[in-house]
Enzyme design. Structure first.
Site, PDB file in Angstrom:
ATOM      1  N   ASP A   1       9.236  16.400  -3.259  1.00  0.00           N
ATOM      2  CA  ASP A   1       7.871  16.051  -3.639  1.00  0.00           C
ATOM      3  C   ASP A   1       7.479  17.012  -4.761  1.00  0.00           C
ATOM      4  O   ASP A   1       7.265  18.207  -4.534  1.00  0.00           O
ATOM      5  CB  ASP A   1       6.953  16.188  -2.419  1.00  0.00           C
ATOM      6  CG  ASP A   1       5.505  15.827  -2.713  1.00  0.00           C
ATOM      7  OD1 ASP A   1       5.084  15.945  -3.880  1.00  0.00           O
ATOM      8  OD2 ASP A   1       4.787  15.446  -1.770  1.00  0.00           O
TER       9      ASP A   1
ATOM     10  N   LYS B   1      -2.929  13.226  -8.263  1.00  0.00           N
ATOM     11  CA  LYS B   1      -3.155  14.611  -8.650  1.00  0.00           C
ATOM     12  C   LYS B   1      -2.935  14.781 -10.155  1.00  0.00           C
ATOM     13  O   LYS B   1      -3.633  14.171 -10.933  1.00  0.00           O
ATOM     14  CB  LYS B   1      -2.246  15.522  -7.821  1.00  0.00           C
ATOM     15  CG  LYS B   1      -2.198  15.145  -6.322  1.00  0.00           C
ATOM     16  CD  LYS B   1      -3.515  15.307  -5.593  1.00  0.00           C
ATOM     17  CE  LYS B   1      -3.540  14.665  -4.213  1.00  0.00           C
ATOM     18  NZ  LYS B   1      -2.453  15.030  -3.321  1.00  0.00           N
TER      19      LYS B   1
ATOM     20  N   ARG C   1       2.354  -7.826  -6.189  1.00  0.00           N
ATOM     21  CA  ARG C   1       2.973  -7.101  -5.070  1.00  0.00           C
ATOM     22  C   ARG C   1       4.446  -6.805  -5.310  1.00  0.00           C
ATOM     23  O   ARG C   1       5.014  -5.898  -4.699  1.00  0.00           O
ATOM     24  CB  ARG C   1       2.788  -7.847  -3.737  1.00  0.00           C
ATOM     25  CG  ARG C   1       3.420  -7.054  -2.580  1.00  0.00           C
ATOM     26  CD  ARG C   1       3.125  -7.602  -1.206  1.00  0.00           C
ATOM     27  NE  ARG C   1       3.176  -9.027  -1.134  1.00  0.00           N
ATOM     28  CZ  ARG C   1       4.305  -9.753  -1.113  1.00  0.00           C
ATOM     29  NH1 ARG C   1       5.475  -9.161  -1.165  1.00  0.00           N
ATOM     30  NH2 ARG C   1       4.240 -11.055  -1.044  1.00  0.00           N
TER      31      ARG C   1
ATOM     32  N   TYR D   1       3.177  18.899   2.932  1.00  0.00           N
ATOM     33  CA  TYR D   1       1.877  18.250   2.801  1.00  0.00           C
ATOM     34  C   TYR D   1       1.511  17.630   4.159  1.00  0.00           C
ATOM     35  O   TYR D   1       2.371  17.004   4.794  1.00  0.00           O
ATOM     36  CB  TYR D   1       1.950  17.184   1.705  1.00  0.00           C
ATOM     37  CG  TYR D   1       0.696  16.361   1.608  1.00  0.00           C
ATOM     38  CD1 TYR D   1      -0.454  16.900   1.049  1.00  0.00           C
ATOM     39  CD2 TYR D   1       0.646  15.063   2.107  1.00  0.00           C
ATOM     40  CE1 TYR D   1      -1.617  16.161   0.972  1.00  0.00           C
ATOM     41  CE2 TYR D   1      -0.518  14.318   2.042  1.00  0.00           C
ATOM     42  CZ  TYR D   1      -1.642  14.875   1.475  1.00  0.00           C
ATOM     43  OH  TYR D   1      -2.797  14.143   1.417  1.00  0.00           O
TER      44      TYR D   1
HETATM   45  C1  PLP Z   1      -1.932  14.578  -2.138  1.00  0.00           C
HETATM   46  C2  PLP Z   1      -0.502  14.779  -1.842  1.00  0.00           C
HETATM   47  C3  PLP Z   1       0.258  13.773  -1.232  1.00  0.00           C
HETATM   48  C4  PLP Z   1      -0.355  12.458  -0.793  1.00  0.00           C
HETATM   49  O1  PLP Z   1      -0.825  11.714  -1.862  1.00  0.00           O
HETATM   50  P1  PLP Z   1      -1.992  10.586  -1.758  1.00  0.00           P
HETATM   51  O2  PLP Z   1      -2.050  10.085  -3.155  1.00  0.00           O
HETATM   52  O3  PLP Z   1      -3.234  11.269  -1.285  1.00  0.00           O
HETATM   53  O4  PLP Z   1      -1.521   9.562  -0.776  1.00  0.00           O
HETATM   54  C5  PLP Z   1       1.597  14.012  -1.025  1.00  0.00           C
HETATM   55  N1  PLP Z   1       2.172  15.186  -1.366  1.00  0.00           N
HETATM   56  C6  PLP Z   1       1.467  16.184  -1.939  1.00  0.00           C
HETATM   57  C7  PLP Z   1       2.168  17.454  -2.282  1.00  0.00           C
HETATM   58  C8  PLP Z   1       0.117  16.016  -2.190  1.00  0.00           C
HETATM   59  O5  PLP Z   1      -0.575  17.019  -2.747  1.00  0.00           O
END
Ligand code: PLP
Length: 385
Positions: free
Chosen positions: A177, A202, A51, A105
């Protein structure tokens, strides 16, 4: 001789790896141990424990991710939302205010509009393409500005250079992001952003088999976010660390192929008589094509488009495709297709969607690594059907 890995492709393979390799293993072993023998740590945060985000699997990933965006440090987390929530809760306390891009998002949008206000943190949405409007929304208690590299699902590209200038001039922490671009196409620290966030679910992992997140930036901020994560508990487990580590090694070959494939698919769609509009920053018809060329090394594997036949035609098209999975998420080796109003943006009110330009008939595609010709042929037959 000191090892210098100049290019991203080489860093993906070699940066952050244990040196010398553990027991000679060329692939990072999984340290499936929650706790480790006490070795004299004087701070709670230095006790070796899963953790506390400091096992060998975490450390190797942190070094590799920092190297990819030419930053000092990085931290991995249990999901993209874990990194977004932990980062915002590190930067903002009760009484603070954040400026956030208006097309975020969905999970981030809900966190900012629903959860942060319960903690006494307020927000205003900004049009990232209109810097003149930002000053009016600035408050004496504004602490951070939060944007995305490319918006979902319209692939808009905000004035990212001015975001950094604005943040620096007013003492705000700039957060981006960078999930959609991945470090192959854009490296925010090189452009002056303080923190670059990723949903590693992703492109970074790329195989649609884990959820994970990461934040990349300077040592000081990353340490603060790490300590917050140590308390909140959203740590990535060692096995998921291993999968992310393995997925990362092919990031460059995957994303470069996806860049090349997606521009061809975008051009095919743009020329097709049944298609009304294609949103892709690599198309000259994109309103911020010049900006995208200046900022990015590639335009990603994400595109969206509208058919002239509206919702019915969109549904028919999706049903008739045979290669992509009809599923949310993105950035994996397999192509995925969705109508955002039924998935990623179903939580948003119809009025808000309309304001942002997300129509009922919009189709979003995450292009995988299948043969480009096969995808185009599949889309062609689905458009005719
Ligand atoms: C999928 C996504 C998130 C969230 O990510 P998780 O791994 O599903 O928690 C945040 N920002 C963007 C741009 C995303 O495509």
């Amino acid at each position: 001789m000191a090892k210098v890995y100049k290019h991203l492709e080489t860093r993906l393979i070699h940066a952050g790896e244990p040196d010398p390799p553990i027991e000679g293993a060329v692939s990072m072993p999984i340290f499936q141990s929650s706790t480790f023998e006490y070795s004299g740590a004087t701070s709670y945060h230095d006790l070796k424990y899963i953790r506390l985000n400091n096992t060998p699997n975490h450390v190797a990933l942190h070094q590799k991710l920092a190297a990819l965006e030419n930053a000092e440090a990085a931290l991995v987390t249990a999901s993209g939302m874990a990194v977004i929530s932990t980062t915002l809760l590190t930067l903002l306390s009760s009484g603070d205010h954040v400026l956030a891009q208006d097309c975020l998002y969905g999970g981030t949008h809900d966190l900012i509009t629903k959860d942060l206000p319960t903690l006494g943190i307020s927000y205003d949405f900004i049009d990232a393409d209109n810097p003149d409007s930002w000053e009016h929304q600035l408050h004496p208690n504004t602490k951070a500005i939060y944007v995305e590299t490319m918006t979902n699902p319209l692939l808009q590209v905000g004035d990212l250079k001015t975001v950094v200038e604005f943040a620096n001039a007013r003492g705000l922490v700039s957060v981006i992001d960078n999930t959609f671009a991945s470090p192959v196409n854009f490296r925010p620290p090189e452009w002056g952003f303080d923190l670059s966030l990723h949903s590693c679910t992703k492109y970074l992992n790329g195989h649609s088999d884990i959820v994970a997140g990461a934040v990349i930036g300077c040592t000081d901020l990353i340490e603060k976010i790490t300590h917050k994560l140590n308390h909140l508990g959203g740590s990535l487990d060692p096995h998921a660390c291993f999968l992310l580590h393995r997925g990362l090694k092919t990031l460059a070959v995957r994303v470069k192929y996806q860049n090349e494939s997606t521009i061809k698919i975008a051009l095919f769609l743009e020329k097709h008589p049944a298609v009304k509009k294609v949103n892709y920053p690599g198309l000259e018809s994109h309103p911020r094509y010049q900006r995208a060329c200046e900022l990015f090394d590639g335009f990603s594997g994400m595109l969206s488009f509208e058919l002239k036949g509206g919702v019915k035609a969109a549904e028919r098209f999706i049903q008739n495709t045979t290669i992509p999975f009809v599923a949310p998420s993105l950035g994996g080796v397999e192509s995925l297709i969705t109508r955002p109003v039924t998935t990623s943006h179903s939580g948003m009110s119809p009025e808000d969607r309309k304001k942002l330009g997300i129509s009922e008939s919009l189709i979003r595609v995450s292009v995988g690594i299948e043969a480009t010709e096969d995808i185009i042929e599949d889309f062609d037959q689905a458009l005719k059907a």
